[in-house]
Design a protein around this motif. Sequence first.
Motif, PDB file in Angstrom:
ATOM      1  N   PHE A  63       0.823  -1.212   0.000  1.00  0.00           N
ATOM      2  CA  PHE A  63       0.000   0.000   0.000  1.00  0.00           C
ATOM      3  C   PHE A  63       0.857   1.263   0.000  1.00  0.00           C
ATOM      4  O   PHE A  63       0.351   2.356  -0.265  1.00  0.00           O
ATOM      5  CB  PHE A  63      -0.894  -0.032   1.250  1.00  0.00           C
ATOM      6  N   ILE A  64       2.143   1.128   0.338  1.00  0.00           N
ATOM      7  CA  ILE A  64       3.038   2.277   0.424  1.00  0.00           C
ATOM      8  C   ILE A  64       4.180   2.137  -0.576  1.00  0.00           C
ATOM      9  O   ILE A  64       4.325   1.110  -1.232  1.00  0.00           O
ATOM     10  CB  ILE A  64       3.621   2.438   1.852  1.00  0.00           C
ATOM     11  N   GLY A  65       5.004   3.160  -0.690  1.00  0.00           N
ATOM     12  CA  GLY A  65       6.160   3.138  -1.587  1.00  0.00           C
ATOM     13  C   GLY A  65       6.529   4.549  -2.003  1.00  0.00           C
ATOM     14  O   GLY A  65       5.706   5.469  -1.921  1.00  0.00           O
ATOM     15  N   PRO A  66       7.763   4.767  -2.461  1.00  0.00           N
ATOM     16  CA  PRO A  66       8.225   6.112  -2.802  1.00  0.00           C
ATOM     17  C   PRO A  66       7.369   6.841  -3.826  1.00  0.00           C
ATOM     18  O   PRO A  66       7.289   8.065  -3.810  1.00  0.00           O
ATOM     19  CB  PRO A  66       9.641   5.861  -3.346  1.00  0.00           C
ATOM     20  N   ASP A  67       6.714   6.086  -4.718  1.00  0.00           N
ATOM     21  CA  ASP A  67       5.888   6.715  -5.752  1.00  0.00           C
ATOM     22  C   ASP A  67       4.396   6.626  -5.443  1.00  0.00           C
ATOM     23  O   ASP A  67       3.576   7.025  -6.264  1.00  0.00           O
ATOM     24  CB  ASP A  67       6.168   6.059  -7.114  1.00  0.00           C
ATOM     25  N   GLN A  68       4.069   6.103  -4.263  1.00  0.00           N
ATOM     26  CA  GLN A  68       2.659   5.914  -3.933  1.00  0.00           C
ATOM     27  C   GLN A  68       2.271   6.585  -2.619  1.00  0.00           C
ATOM     28  O   GLN A  68       1.325   7.373  -2.572  1.00  0.00           O
ATOM     29  CB  GLN A  68       2.335   4.414  -3.855  1.00  0.00           C
ATOM     30  N   ASP A  69       2.984   6.268  -1.544  1.00  0.00           N
ATOM     31  CA  ASP A  69       2.621   6.778  -0.218  1.00  0.00           C
ATOM     32  C   ASP A  69       3.854   6.692   0.675  1.00  0.00           C
ATOM     33  O   ASP A  69       4.449   5.613   0.807  1.00  0.00           O
ATOM     34  CB  ASP A  69       1.468   5.959   0.359  1.00  0.00           C
ATOM     35  N   ILE A  70       4.232   7.815   1.297  1.00  0.00           N
ATOM     36  CA  ILE A  70       5.491   7.911   2.032  1.00  0.00           C
ATOM     37  C   ILE A  70       5.201   8.236   3.498  1.00  0.00           C
ATOM     38  O   ILE A  70       4.853   9.375   3.827  1.00  0.00           O
ATOM     39  CB  ILE A  70       6.388   9.004   1.411  1.00  0.00           C
ATOM     40  N   PRO A  71       5.352   7.261   4.400  1.00  0.00           N
ATOM     41  CA  PRO A  71       5.111   7.510   5.822  1.00  0.00           C
ATOM     42  C   PRO A  71       6.212   8.352   6.465  1.00  0.00           C
ATOM     43  O   PRO A  71       7.279   8.577   5.900  1.00  0.00           O
ATOM     44  CB  PRO A  71       5.075   6.099   6.424  1.00  0.00           C
ATOM     45  N   ALA A  72       5.932   8.778   7.700  1.00  0.00           N
ATOM     46  CA  ALA A  72       6.836   9.635   8.472  1.00  0.00           C
ATOM     47  C   ALA A  72       6.516   9.445   9.956  1.00  0.00           C
ATOM     48  O   ALA A  72       5.532   8.802  10.310  1.00  0.00           O
ATOM     49  CB  ALA A  72       6.644  11.096   8.062  1.00  0.00           C
ATOM     50  N   PRO A  73       7.319  10.019  10.857  1.00  0.00           N
ATOM     51  CA  PRO A  73       7.002   9.934  12.287  1.00  0.00           C
ATOM     52  C   PRO A  73       5.806  10.813  12.649  1.00  0.00           C
ATOM     53  O   PRO A  73       5.499  11.780  11.957  1.00  0.00           O
ATOM     54  CB  PRO A  73       8.280  10.450  12.969  1.00  0.00           C
ATOM     55  N   ASP A  74       5.187  10.473  13.757  1.00  0.00           N
ATOM     56  CA  ASP A  74       4.084  11.269  14.290  1.00  0.00           C
ATOM     57  C   ASP A  74       4.063  11.053  15.804  1.00  0.00           C
ATOM     58  O   ASP A  74       5.109  10.819  16.402  1.00  0.00           O
ATOM     59  CB  ASP A  74       2.770  10.863  13.618  1.00  0.00           C
ATOM     60  N   VAL A  75       2.878  11.098  16.405  1.00  0.00           N
ATOM     61  CA  VAL A  75       2.765  10.953  17.856  1.00  0.00           C
ATOM     62  C   VAL A  75       3.290   9.585  18.299  1.00  0.00           C
ATOM     63  O   VAL A  75       2.850   8.546  17.801  1.00  0.00           O
ATOM     64  CB  VAL A  75       1.304  11.133  18.296  1.00  0.00           C
ATOM     65  N   TYR A  76       4.244   9.592  19.233  1.00  0.00           N
ATOM     66  CA  TYR A  76       4.844   8.390  19.814  1.00  0.00           C
ATOM     67  C   TYR A  76       5.547   7.499  18.788  1.00  0.00           C
ATOM     68  O   TYR A  76       5.718   6.295  19.020  1.00  0.00           O
ATOM     69  CB  TYR A  76       3.823   7.586  20.626  1.00  0.00           C
ATOM     70  N   THR A  77       5.949   8.067  17.662  1.00  0.00           N
ATOM     71  CA  THR A  77       6.886   7.381  16.774  1.00  0.00           C
ATOM     72  C   THR A  77       8.055   8.335  16.530  1.00  0.00           C
ATOM     73  O   THR A  77       7.916   9.547  16.666  1.00  0.00           O
ATOM     74  CB  THR A  77       6.245   6.965  15.440  1.00  0.00           C
ATOM     75  N   ASN A  78       9.203   7.788  16.173  1.00  0.00           N
ATOM     76  CA  ASN A  78      10.406   8.607  16.067  1.00  0.00           C
ATOM     77  C   ASN A  78      11.344   8.045  15.014  1.00  0.00           C
ATOM     78  O   ASN A  78      10.991   7.120  14.268  1.00  0.00           O
ATOM     79  CB  ASN A  78      11.102   8.682  17.431  1.00  0.00           C
ATOM     80  N   ALA A  79      12.563   8.598  14.949  1.00  0.00           N
ATOM     81  CA  ALA A  79      13.525   8.195  13.933  1.00  0.00           C
ATOM     82  C   ALA A  79      13.873   6.710  14.039  1.00  0.00           C
ATOM     83  O   ALA A  79      14.011   6.018  13.022  1.00  0.00           O
ATOM     84  CB  ALA A  79      14.787   9.048  14.054  1.00  0.00           C
ATOM     85  N   ARG A  80      14.026   6.206  15.250  1.00  0.00           N
ATOM     86  CA  ARG A  80      14.367   4.789  15.412  1.00  0.00           C
ATOM     87  C   ARG A  80      13.271   3.898  14.836  1.00  0.00           C
ATOM     88  O   ARG A  80      13.559   2.917  14.123  1.00  0.00           O
ATOM     89  CB  ARG A  80      14.571   4.463  16.883  1.00  0.00           C
ATOM     90  N   ILE A  81      12.024   4.225  15.124  1.00  0.00           N
ATOM     91  CA  ILE A  81      10.911   3.439  14.607  1.00  0.00           C
ATOM     92  C   ILE A  81      10.850   3.527  13.088  1.00  0.00           C
ATOM     93  O   ILE A  81      10.589   2.530  12.400  1.00  0.00           O
ATOM     94  CB  ILE A  81       9.589   3.888  15.263  1.00  0.00           C
ATOM     95  N   MET A  82      11.123   4.713  12.537  1.00  0.00           N
ATOM     96  CA  MET A  82      11.159   4.850  11.080  1.00  0.00           C
ATOM     97  C   MET A  82      12.278   3.994  10.487  1.00  0.00           C
ATOM     98  O   MET A  82      12.126   3.423   9.400  1.00  0.00           O
ATOM     99  CB  MET A  82      11.346   6.310  10.685  1.00  0.00           C
ATOM    100  N   GLY A  83      13.401   3.899  11.185  1.00  0.00           N
ATOM    101  CA  GLY A  83      14.490   3.054  10.719  1.00  0.00           C
ATOM    102  C   GLY A  83      14.086   1.591  10.675  1.00  0.00           C
ATOM    103  O   GLY A  83      14.391   0.871   9.714  1.00  0.00           O
ATOM    104  N   TRP A  84      13.386   1.117  11.704  1.00  0.00           N
ATOM    105  CA  TRP A  84      12.881  -0.260  11.699  1.00  0.00           C
ATOM    106  C   TRP A  84      11.917  -0.468  10.540  1.00  0.00           C
ATOM    107  O   TRP A  84      11.961  -1.516   9.866  1.00  0.00           O
ATOM    108  CB  TRP A  84      12.149  -0.559  13.007  1.00  0.00           C
TER     109      TRP A  84
END
Length: 325
Positions: free
Chosen positions: A131-152
């Motif tokens: 459902f996601i991907g660089p040309d479709q949908d790009i997630p990011a951090p928000d409430v109670y998520t951070n750089a480490r979680i984005m790395g995982w």
Amino acid sequence: MDLLKDALKRLNHIVEKTGINESTYQALAQPQRTLSSNISIRRDNGKLDYFKAYRCQYNDLLGPTKGGIRFHQESDMSEVQALALWMTLKCAAVGVPFGGGKGAVTVDPKSLSPMELERLARAYIRANADFIGPDQDIPAPDVYTNARIMGWMMDEYEKIVRKKSPAVITGKPLIFGGSEGRESATGRGAFLMIERLSEKNNWNKAEQTVAIQGFGNGGYHCARLLQQAGYKVVAVSDSKGGIYCEDGLDIESIYQEKQRNKALKAVYCDDSVCESVEHKVLSNEELLALEVDILVPAALSGAITRDNAKAVSAKYIIEIANGAH
């Protein structure tokens, strides 16, 4: 509270004020697609737990959708869709080639161990990988998520697609291709808005009092920058309540103390030695009602409602939270 219903009322207000044509309104009046999942993780004690997860791609007319993923126990589909609508409008307003998206898992992240949190992050990506991907949908951090979680999350996505794909996630660690300044960007944006107000009003910054509801990423960085610039930050709060000091708070000391002890305390630190500063403990509702020059809602949506709006006495409100009122 049905957050999407409230967001659509605001959209109607925008349409009335701007005269947007009917076809554009209809394109914005409902989300294009939303994926709802039940994701499971193995707890540290061996138990299998399930959590509701969502990802909304509200509108991709301007480009791939873009927006954060939050982990919060009160998140639901209505909230995710409303946040994705607001993200659509924000991207259009500033002229970037992205549509609006948003995601969430209904979970209390404080109830999870670090390993359980990683399992949840990776499970979310497995459920949404198509459902996601660089040309479709790009997630990011928000409430109670951070750089480490984005790395995982990025790592899990790359395992699934069997190739390097750093563009699938923003807000990841610098070592994985993250952007300089991304972590403080939200708080810095609010800080710069206050600086423009200062220029317009010719303020003596040392005389301007600030209260900030929410001491997460956005609230902390905004408070830190304001204090460094000479403003008097007199109150901050987190989900458990707030602290107030008429003479101003030392934001960096408070932040370091919270990292060490998970508690919001009015302290002043010299290296690792911290001293308690005389302060008043107050609730989030009391913080919103403080007689300050600037109020910054930086927690969750719906902080200021018709029930408490009359109690707000700040001269200016600068929103960091989406849909703070």
